[in-house]
Structure formats: structure tokens, C-alpha cells
Write a protein that holds these residues in place. Structure first.
Motif, short mmCIF file in Angstrom:
data_model
loop_
_atom_site.label_atom_id
_atom_site.label_comp_id
_atom_site.label_asym_id
_atom_site.label_seq_id
_atom_site.Cartn_x
_atom_site.Cartn_y
_atom_site.Cartn_z
N ASN A 73 9.90 16.50 -5.59
CA ASN A 73 10.29 16.18 -4.22
C ASN A 73 9.37 15.11 -3.63
O ASN A 73 9.81 14.21 -2.91
CB ASN A 73 10.24 17.44 -3.37
CG ASN A 73 10.94 17.29 -2.04
OD1 ASN A 73 12.01 16.68 -1.95
ND2 ASN A 73 10.36 17.83 -0.98
N GLU A 74 8.09 15.20 -3.96
CA GLU A 74 7.15 14.20 -3.47
C GLU A 74 7.43 12.83 -4.09
O GLU A 74 7.31 11.79 -3.43
CB GLU A 74 5.73 14.64 -3.79
CG GLU A 74 4.65 13.86 -3.06
CD GLU A 74 3.30 14.52 -3.17
OE1 GLU A 74 2.72 14.84 -2.13
OE2 GLU A 74 2.82 14.73 -4.30
N MET A 75 7.83 12.82 -5.35
CA MET A 75 8.19 11.55 -5.99
C MET A 75 9.47 10.97 -5.38
O MET A 75 9.61 9.75 -5.26
CB MET A 75 8.38 11.75 -7.50
CG MET A 75 7.11 12.08 -8.27
SD MET A 75 5.82 10.80 -8.16
CE MET A 75 4.72 11.56 -6.95
N VAL A 76 10.41 11.84 -5.01
CA VAL A 76 11.61 11.37 -4.30
C VAL A 76 11.21 10.71 -2.99
O VAL A 76 11.70 9.64 -2.63
CB VAL A 76 12.59 12.54 -4.05
CG1 VAL A 76 13.71 12.11 -3.10
CG2 VAL A 76 13.18 13.03 -5.37
N GLN A 77 10.30 11.36 -2.27
CA GLN A 77 9.81 10.78 -1.02
C GLN A 77 9.17 9.42 -1.29
O GLN A 77 9.42 8.45 -0.55
CB GLN A 77 8.78 11.71 -0.37
CG GLN A 77 8.21 11.16 0.94
CD GLN A 77 7.13 12.05 1.51
OE1 GLN A 77 6.94 13.18 1.07
NE2 GLN A 77 6.42 11.56 2.51
N MET A 78 8.36 9.31 -2.33
CA MET A 78 7.71 8.05 -2.64
C MET A 78 8.74 6.97 -2.97
O MET A 78 8.61 5.81 -2.55
CB MET A 78 6.73 8.22 -3.81
CG MET A 78 5.91 6.98 -4.12
SD MET A 78 4.57 7.28 -5.30
CE MET A 78 5.51 7.37 -6.84
N GLY A 79 9.78 7.35 -3.71
CA GLY A 79 10.82 6.40 -4.04
C GLY A 79 11.57 5.91 -2.82
O GLY A 79 11.97 4.75 -2.74
N ILE A 80 11.75 6.79 -1.83
CA ILE A 80 12.48 6.41 -0.62
C ILE A 80 11.67 5.47 0.25
O ILE A 80 12.17 4.46 0.74
CB ILE A 80 12.88 7.69 0.16
CG1 ILE A 80 14.00 8.43 -0.59
CG2 ILE A 80 13.33 7.34 1.59
CD1 ILE A 80 14.33 9.79 -0.01
N VAL A 81 10.38 5.76 0.46
CA VAL A 81 9.58 4.91 1.35
C VAL A 81 9.07 3.66 0.65
O VAL A 81 8.67 2.71 1.31
CB VAL A 81 8.41 5.70 1.98
CG1 VAL A 81 8.91 6.87 2.79
CG2 VAL A 81 7.41 6.18 0.92
N ALA A 82 9.09 3.66 -0.70
CA ALA A 82 8.75 2.47 -1.49
C ALA A 82 7.43 1.83 -1.05
O ALA A 82 7.41 0.72 -0.54
CB ALA A 82 9.88 1.45 -1.43
N PRO A 83 6.30 2.52 -1.25
CA PRO A 83 5.01 1.98 -0.79
C PRO A 83 4.50 0.83 -1.64
O PRO A 83 4.98 0.60 -2.75
CB PRO A 83 4.08 3.20 -0.92
CG PRO A 83 4.65 3.96 -2.08
CD PRO A 83 6.14 3.80 -1.95
N LYS A 84 3.49 0.14 -1.11
CA LYS A 84 2.79 -0.88 -1.89
C LYS A 84 1.73 -0.25 -2.76
O LYS A 84 1.48 -0.68 -3.89
CB LYS A 84 2.12 -1.89 -0.95
CG LYS A 84 3.05 -2.73 -0.11
CD LYS A 84 2.24 -3.65 0.79
CE LYS A 84 3.12 -4.48 1.70
NZ LYS A 84 2.31 -5.34 2.62
N LEU A 85 1.05 0.77 -2.22
CA LEU A 85 -0.05 1.43 -2.92
C LEU A 85 0.16 2.94 -2.87
O LEU A 85 0.31 3.51 -1.79
CB LEU A 85 -1.39 1.08 -2.28
CG LEU A 85 -2.61 1.85 -2.80
CD1 LEU A 85 -2.90 1.49 -4.26
CD2 LEU A 85 -3.84 1.56 -1.94
N ALA A 86 0.18 3.57 -4.03
CA ALA A 86 0.29 5.02 -4.11
C ALA A 86 -1.04 5.60 -4.57
O ALA A 86 -1.57 5.21 -5.61
CB ALA A 86 1.39 5.43 -5.08
N VAL A 87 -1.60 6.50 -3.76
CA VAL A 87 -2.81 7.24 -4.12
C VAL A 87 -2.35 8.66 -4.41
O VAL A 87 -1.95 9.40 -3.50
CB VAL A 87 -3.85 7.22 -2.98
CG1 VAL A 87 -5.10 8.01 -3.39
CG2 VAL A 87 -4.21 5.78 -2.62
N LEU A 88 -2.38 9.06 -5.68
CA LEU A 88 -1.79 10.32 -6.11
C LEU A 88 -2.87 11.28 -6.56
O LEU A 88 -3.54 11.07 -7.57
CB LEU A 88 -0.79 10.06 -7.24
CG LEU A 88 0.32 9.05 -6.91
CD1 LEU A 88 1.21 8.81 -8.11
CD2 LEU A 88 1.14 9.52 -5.71
N ASP A 89 -3.06 12.35 -5.78
CA ASP A 89 -4.14 13.30 -5.99
C ASP A 89 -3.67 14.44 -6.89
O ASP A 89 -2.95 15.33 -6.45
CB ASP A 89 -4.63 13.84 -4.64
CG ASP A 89 -5.84 14.76 -4.79
OD1 ASP A 89 -6.41 14.84 -5.90
OD2 ASP A 89 -6.20 15.41 -3.79
#
Length: 247
Positions: free
Chosen positions: A154-170
Motif C-alpha cells: 500500500n505504501e508503494m502504491v502511495q509512492m507511485g501515485i505521488v511520484a516523488p523525486k527522492l524516496a527515503v525508505l526506512d
């Protein structure tokens, strides 16, 4: 894209980051590895602007702007995405409602037109399908009743939707079985592997790096980066342990 210089940060008066420096250029994937208590999650929280984490020295610039002067929502609108080790549940708020508002609030902050309901649903369904997530889950409250793997998808779906420049994945790999790890790894590559984006992967283990190959691996110990190298460093850490490698 991201430049951290001599960063010191504390929480409740206890210093956690003690002079951390790191440069991340567009098109790069950086893996941050280290033992428990080294400051890995603190780094993510400081970059995301989580309350309670006080920066006492140093600087962070993101696309040439002073990241530390931005509010969390401004950092998100500027293109920073923070993925959590333990994604939170939000009872009473559907995934569709949450994700549409997240995207459109960022678009408005950038002076862009908000997506209509129909246009947003098309994007959301495409991202869910790419992560092998049932579109019906978009109607459910955010992460409520989701398994650990479902929360990360679900978090990856969110990331795909907002399409960020920089992803910091903890510790995105935390709690994932083999199949979910592959799906999430493929999702990170699909969404973030491009010449104008970058990824900072915070992880304990090599296994995620089998799917998302880093350009650089850094060892974070006692609040600072003690060693950097290529992908082979992660294999060395896995084999020898932090005590033998980091110093």
C-alpha cells in the motif's frame, strides 16, 4: 539532489546523529546499513520533518533549497517521500480518500491542477495493479486490518501515485516474505529508477539489495557514516558483521 553536511540531531536531549554527511545525486540509489541504535531511522525522521527531532548543527539541502526550513508538507510537495518501517493505520479514512487528498494537496502546492475523481481513480488502479494489490483494498481504511506485506505494498502504491523525486525508505523490507519482497523491490525499481530521481534505502539486510541494486552502500554507526563503498560492501557486512567491517 540531496546534500547533508555535518548533521547533528537529538531527541529528548539525547544526541543521535553526530556529524553525518552524505551526498545523493539524481539517478542514484544509496543504501544505509548499520546496527540497531545507530541513527538510521532518526536520519529518515529528520529528513521527513518528524516533530520531536531537533537539528542542533549542520545543513540539508534538497534540490538547492534548505530542507530544514520547510514544514513536512512542504517537503512532500517539493518531492520528498518518506516510507515508514511500520506504516500507521488510519481508521475511518479510506485509502482512496487519503491518497487523492495527498496527491492533490501536493499538486496545489506546486501550482498544478488537482486531479478529478475519475482521473485519480485511473492512476490509483494502475498503481495498485502494478503492485499486485486488489483494487478493492483502495476502498478500505488506510492500513486497517492489513498484513505487514499489504501495508508495504500500500505504501508503494502511495509512492507511485505521488511520484516523488527522492524516496527515503526506512526498512521497507521489514516483515516481508519472499514474494512480497520481490513485489516491493520491483515496485521501487519501476517507480524510482530514473535519471531524475533518487532513493535512500535504510535497511539491516542484504536481501532487499538483491532486488534494488544500490550504487553506493554506507555504514552508519554511532550517528555518523563510518564507511562507504559499492554493492560489494553490503555482501561484506552480511558475511563479516558490522564490528569487523565498519571501523
Amino acid at each position: 539532489m540531496l546534500k547533508i553536511e555535518n548533521l547533528h540531531a537529538e531527541i529528548d536531549g539525547k544526541e543521535i546523529l553526530k556529524g553525518l554527511s552524505l551526498t545523493v545525486n539524481a539517478g542514484e540509489v544509496h543504501a544505509i546499513m548499520g546496527p540497531n541504535g545507530a541513527g538510521k531511522s532518526t536520519l529518515g525522521y529528520v529528513l521527513g520533518g518528524r516533530p520531536g527531532y531537533e537539528v542542533t548543527a549542520g545543513s540539508v539541502t534538497f534540490d538547492g533549497a534548505d530542507l530544514l526550513e520547510m514544514e513536512p508538507h512542504e517537503r512532500a510537495a517539493a518531492g520528498l517521500f518518506l516510507g515508514f518501517q511500520y506504516p500507521v493505520e488510519i481508521p475511518g479514512v479510506s485509502n482512496v480518500q487519503f491518497l487523492r487528498e495527498a496527491l492533490n494537496s501536493q499538486r496545489r502546492a506546486r501550482g498544478e491542477t488537482a486531479l478529478s475523481g475519475g482521473d485519480f481513480l485511473k492512476v490509483a488502479r494502475e498503481q495498485a495493479a502494478a503492485l499486485s494489490m486488489d483494487a478493492e483494498m483502495l476502498k478500505r481504511p488506510v492500513n486497517v486490518g492489513f498484513s505487514g506485506g499489504e501495508k508495504k505494498r500500500n505504501e508503494m502504491v502511495q509512492m507511485g501515485i505521488v511520484a516523488p523525486k527522492l524516496a527515503v525508505l526506512d526498512e521497507t523490507d521489514s516483515g516481508l516474505d519472499i514474494d512480497a519482497l520481490r513485489v516491493v523491490g520491483d515496485g521501487i525499481n519501476r517507480i524510482m529508477r530514473s535519471a531524475d530521481k533518487a532513493v535512500v534505502l535504510i535497511t539491516h539486510y542484504q536481501r532487499l539489495l538483491d532486488y534494488v541494486r544500490p550504487d553506493f552502500v554506507h555504514v552508519l554507526e554511532a550517528g555518523r557514516i563510518t564507511r562507504s563503498g559499492g554493492p560489494e560492501l553490503a555482501l561484506e557486512l552480511e558475511r563479516e558483521g558490522y564490528g569487523a567491517v565498519a571501523a
